[in-house]
Design an enzyme around this catalytic site. Structure first.
Site, PDB file in Angstrom:
ATOM      1  N   ASP A 404       0.821  -1.207   0.000  1.00 48.79           N
ATOM      2  CA  ASP A 404       0.000   0.000   0.000  1.00 48.79           C
ATOM      3  C   ASP A 404       0.862   1.266   0.000  1.00 48.79           C
ATOM      4  O   ASP A 404       2.067   1.207   0.245  1.00 48.79           O
ATOM      5  CB  ASP A 404      -0.904  -0.023   1.234  1.00 48.79           C
ATOM      6  CG  ASP A 404      -2.161   0.813   1.080  1.00 48.79           C
ATOM      7  OD1 ASP A 404      -2.392   1.354  -0.025  1.00 48.79           O
ATOM      8  OD2 ASP A 404      -2.924   0.908   2.062  1.00 48.79           O
ATOM      9  N   GLU A 407       2.476   7.348  -1.850  1.00 46.54           N
ATOM     10  CA  GLU A 407       2.139   8.679  -2.370  1.00 46.54           C
ATOM     11  C   GLU A 407       2.429   9.803  -1.388  1.00 46.54           C
ATOM     12  O   GLU A 407       2.231  10.972  -1.710  1.00 46.54           O
ATOM     13  CB  GLU A 407       0.631   8.770  -2.683  1.00 46.54           C
ATOM     14  CG  GLU A 407       0.015   7.608  -3.385  1.00 46.54           C
ATOM     15  CD  GLU A 407      -0.399   6.505  -2.427  1.00 46.54           C
ATOM     16  OE1 GLU A 407       0.042   6.526  -1.260  1.00 46.54           O
ATOM     17  OE2 GLU A 407      -1.137   5.614  -2.850  1.00 46.54           O
ATOM     18  N   ASP A 471      -8.860   3.420  -3.615  1.00 47.82           N
ATOM     19  CA  ASP A 471      -9.934   3.438  -2.616  1.00 47.82           C
ATOM     20  C   ASP A 471     -11.202   4.082  -3.131  1.00 47.82           C
ATOM     21  O   ASP A 471     -11.506   5.227  -2.777  1.00 47.82           O
ATOM     22  CB  ASP A 471      -9.457   4.217  -1.391  1.00 47.82           C
ATOM     23  CG  ASP A 471      -8.238   3.583  -0.733  1.00 47.82           C
ATOM     24  OD1 ASP A 471      -7.886   2.447  -1.097  1.00 47.82           O
ATOM     25  OD2 ASP A 471      -7.653   4.220   0.140  1.00 47.82           O
TER      26      ASP A 471
END
Lengths: 677, 677
Positions: A404, A407, A471
């Site tokens: 995950d 960013e 998401d």
């Protein structure tokens, strides 16, 4: 005068400028009146709040480089650009052919420049695709696209109430261009691609009729253009440049990856119930294998990357048992370490963390908890984190994980390699992918272990084994719901990431959004026609309808996993093709129907390989669904009804999304078998 | 070298540039490294929807004019600016003294220029005020202010739900800088003003520490700087330049102007009830004297500017009767004519309307009805509209009116004078003011008739007899509610419009906002301490609590009108001062307390003249209110309690806003009398 740089690339002198073409396509055109290059300098302000960036630029000067002189040297052509006639040169571009690519290299003479705007020649009717993973617009013409990896936004459309609430409460609403995976590479409908080699902030503006303006907040390392005779050939060239994903592990095709949380017993129980109902399961994916915490956002993870035996007793044994049944265990990791954990302690002591300007560990706010940033520019830290993955994940028995984030690199962090974090920010996702890649590769497990990422950048093609679309909100919105994952897969496929999938049912249930049964079912239907089916409980599982929410859903879900498994021989072929030639698994219609003008604007249907056309139902309460079919012989998967192309409408009861196969497909027999499930 | 342009203005040569100062204050500083001037060109996109503008600019070039040569001529100093050493000059600025003002005139050499960015020298601690009527920020430092007359916005703050709804439904939410009355003039806390003579789109940016950057989408006619020894002297100089308002008519001081609608009988009945309760009334203001229509926005007017005898039978007689009682009649007009009316027919036939590009009457959408735009650049149309005002308003018996709108001139309209509507757009409000001014003047009624406007621009100082603060939301929001009218009055006062007032109770009740009794009462309290008290029923009267909503309110209201009338001798002095010297009636605290650093950041309190300090209660359910008092001898109006300055807290029951008077005021006796009402 015309200079042939190689047989494909040609520089043609004009009266007061020049034109450069590849395959007869003019990609650059420069005259004194219409210069191809503007340079200047700006002062940016970048504020981050939990992965959401507020970026403002004050452009102090922006000047055309109108005056260009072309000069041939041994191995390249040099173009010297000046602001005024006979003025000092501001920038020299060397032009050469390199493996059939047109390569522009930059030699900065004016040291003040920190912005360039390069104009590529455009036609009015041209369309453009790519720029990483774009969730709102597949064809990007008519808009500009800031390219900066970030949270994708909750709502992603300033006219929705969800977005407004997310903006006001958390600065998190986002907009059409926000993405975890930007990339300064676009593909033109004129069958060429343009890639800018840079990790600086960029903004590609496709709003103008006669040019695309590529803004970069640095002098790029180089710019490439390459053309092809077909889109199939073009994606092959793109992936020859960026690399290709390995094939997915064989066990993937055993069935869905069930996203379950809550500890060994809960997982066992849910798994047994699913299996008993006939759900085909390829893996169980437990994010919280390393522990969890509860925040106001919802259920969050512990972020100390090792098995948590309190949460998951006997997991070491269980993974083996499940494996014997053909069900693999998948976990979760990201590139940050929570301050409460032992990994943070180690990293901090050894100096593996990124620092703040005071020389202390830089702590990032992830929403009611804080983490250190493992500094991958420090070779020791890089190697250490690979060992964490090898020891704590692979050796423990994980056959896959969500890798995950990536960013959030703050722009004021101090990194070991001394490069500005503003330059490293966009690079981070691909470096993070590479850490995972090398850990798996060095364990000899490529093709057996798979990790999936939402963040990406140039390089993810080679180093990220599987994308997931991030998401989504658990709703029907075009910009952030079910529909948005289709342009996401198509755009990333155009720039070489041909394996994508999404959280079945979506993820984010903030601001009143709750996942309905119907949304879950429609999403599962679509998932059966993607390379990987995987569910997610959502950030607030209690607000989300789950796969086992009732018997009807469980049955529908079991059937869709059976469709997925039945399709596996076909899917495997597509995945292999992606690994070998970079042809994405999910493809835009124009990939195989270049002559069909309408196909260039379709972003909510896709070709699944060349032989299936999938038009997911992305609105609620639909009994019929309109589909556009390019001219061919199509068979409606569920009824066998035949069509020859054009706009058609078909019945779409739950469990029967609008899917068609090509009558002449060599897989026609398989598709017929699928239709009877 | 130092050139003295006059005894106040000095040009000082620097090593590689120069500095210009007035009164020892450096206002311009130019060096090669830090140039004072940037030029370039851009392509703007301007979309209007019902007075709300979406303006985007694509700046193609923006280049510093680093190289300047100073040259003295007979009556001025010339500065020649070039982009590069010994390059062609792009712009020449002539610098001269004119009536103690520093005047910069521009001679454009580079014909491509359509944007200039002029930097005025700034200090870090400096504050800036003015720029027309600013509703969110009185001190503008730290933000940029686009200067373009428009609807002010509903909500005016992107974080409020009202604003979001207004944006999504009507593109009408607005932001902190939206105003009906912008003006490219700012006042610095260093005691100088800077005025840019232009009507082009401008954007003044006060975000930088060492300069203010004034962006103008045209070459300005000229730029002025003028300094003074005190703020009182400075506003005198400002109004010497722009002109001053005449005094208000004597009848104003008879009491409130009651905003009533619904026909002669309704007005009569409401008026009688008010009078019976002891409300002091100076006028009845009936917007719908010329008829009304109902739209989804609420009650709207007919827009055909003549008495509507169906709606108002016997009005011609009634106005006389009321006048005898000391109560004047006020109406409404704006510069558009609805297509259903006879005025439109006349204007259209005679060619008095602005045209579209096809040469037809340009029709503007005002929200479910359409109007023509009277083309004031056509001298005949201008004269005709003055006659409409004289004949249909003044001669009919109106002693005042709302001269509404002026902000909607579309930028694609074709005008008689051949000037681009982009240049005329900002000019329109002051031209509209001038039409009214001349109609009143030519009728010999200046000082007897009063009209009030929300739209404004440079020139409104002379031609607009009274401002009102526009269409506030009927709520407590800082940016668009009760509080916002205070900075509005203070900022417009700084640039020479010293007479302001507002709709008591506010106007806009969209998106769930309803006017409460408490809001009405607090607004009425504030209104008693402004030069004019006037109520408005609101756009949806049924959603707004009215002055006669219940007995308690009517009594409170009557009392406040008595306070207003009792204060009249003082108020008249202030209004006279404004007419004579431009000293505004409502003044920022620093106007009289220059040494008090805190006073420069106070925008929700004001000095009413020099002897009253008013701190309106702008939050609901407040029993106590915190006030900042500059060092002086203050007496709390209602209790007589004495204070010497600093932060104090006083009781503020309804009807008793936080008001203080200077103990040594010559009006102390009057104030004591007010305190007993």
């Amino acid at each position: 005068m015309s200079i042939k740089i190689d047989k494909k690339i040609k520089l043609q002198k004009l009266n007061d400028g020049f034109e450069i073409s590849i395959n007869e396509i003019t990609v650059l055109r420069h005259t004194i009146e219409q210069p191809m290059l503007y340079v200047g300098y700006g002062e940016e302000k970048i504020d981050m709040y939990r992965g959401n960036f507020d970026i403002k630029d004050y452009v102090i000067e922006r000047t055309a480089l109108r005056y260009a002189t072309v000069e041939e040297s041994d191995d390249s052509t040099l173009i010297r650009f000046s602001k005024y006639p006979k003025g000092e040169e501001s920038l020299i571009i060397s032009i050469k052919e390199e493996q059939q690519r047109l390569k522009l290299e930059f030699d900065q003479k004016d040291k003040m420049i920190n912005r360039i705007w390069l104009r590529a020649a455009a036609d009015q009717d041209e369309k453009v695709y790519g720029c990483g993973e774009q969730l709102s617009y597949f064809n990007m013409r008519g808009k500009n696209f800031p390219l900066w990896t970030s949270e994708p936004g909750v709502g992603r459309n300033k006219t929705t109430y969800t977005t407004w609430q997310a903006d006001v409460k958390d600065k998190a609403g986002g907009d059409y261009y926000n993405t975890n995976f930007p990339q300064p590479t676009y593909v033109s409908s004129k069958k060429y691609y343009c890639h800018v080699e840079t990790t600086a902030y960029a903004d590609f503006d496709f709003q103008n009729d006669s040019f695309h303006e590529l803004q970069i907040w640095d002098i790029p390392k180089y710019v490439l253009f390459e053309a092809a005779d077909s889109f199939v050939s073009l994606v092959e060239k793109i992936t020859a440049l960026f690399g290709r994903q390995p094939e997915l592990p064989e066990w993937t095709y055993n069935g869905v990856w069930l996203g379950i949380q809550g500890g060994t017993d809960v997982v066992e129980e849910k798994l047994e119930r699913a299996l008993a109902k006939g759900v085909k399961v390829g893996g169980v994916w437990c994010q919280d294998w390393q522990g969890k915490r509860i925040t106001s956002f919802g259920k969050r993870l512990m972020w100390n990357w090792r098995w948590n035996p309190e949460e998951y007793p006997n997991l070491d044994q269980k993974t083996k048992e499940w494996k014997e049944k053909g069900i693999r265990f998948l976990g979760y990791i990201n590139p940050y370490v929570a301050i409460e954990g032992d990994l943070y302690k180690t990293a901090s002591e050894k100096g593996y963390l990124a620092l703040n300007e005071q020389g202390e560990d830089y702590l990032v706010d992830f929403g009611e908890f804080y983490c250190g940033v493992v500094d991958f520019t420090n070779p020791e830290a890089y190697e250490w984190y690979k060992e964490v993955i090898k020891d704590n994940l692979i050796d423990f028995g994980l056959d896959g994980w969500m890798a995950d984030f990536g960013e959030y690199l703050p722009t004021d962090v101090v990194l070991k390699n001394g490069v500005s974090a503003k330059i490293m920010h966009n690079a981070w996702p691909a470096i993070w992918a590479k850490v995972n890649y090398e850990a798996v590769q060095e364990s000899g497990k490529l093709g057996e272990v798979v990790y999936f990422m939402r963040a990406g950048y140039t390089g993810s093609q080679k180093y990220c084994t599987l994308l997931w679309a991030g998401d989504q909100s658990v709703n029907w919105s075009l910009d952030d719901g079910l529909a948005s994952v289709i342009p996401a897969a198509l755009s990333s496929g155009m720039i070489g990431c041909g394996l994508s999938h999404s959280d079945i049912g979506g993820y984010t249930s903030l601001h009143g959004n709750k996942r309905t049964k119907e949304l879950f079912m429609r999403w599962a239907e679509m998932g059966a026609f993607t390379p990987v089916m995987r569910t997610h409980e959502g950030n607030r599982p209690d607000d989300c309808f789950q796969f086992d929410g009732d018997e009807e859903t469980l049955e529908h879900f079991a059937r869709m996993t059976n469709v997925y498994v039945k399709l596996a021989p076909y899917t495997k072929e597509l995945v292999k093709m992606n690994a070998e030639s970079g042809l994405p698994v999910q493809r835009p219609l124009f990939m195989h129907y270049e002559e069909d003008e309408k196909s260039y604007d379709i972003q909510y249907q896709y070709l699944y390989g060349s032989d299936l056309l999938v038009a997911p139902v992305y609105e609620e309460k639909k009994e019929k669904w309109s589909v556009y079919l390019p001219e061919d012989e199509w068979v409606h998967l569920w009824t066998g009804e035949e069509y020859n192309g054009g706009g058609v409408e078909v019945d779409v009861p739950l469990g029967y999304p609008a899917v068609f196969y090509r009558k002449n497909s060599v897989f026609a027999k398989l598709f017929k078998e699928v239709s009877t499930i």
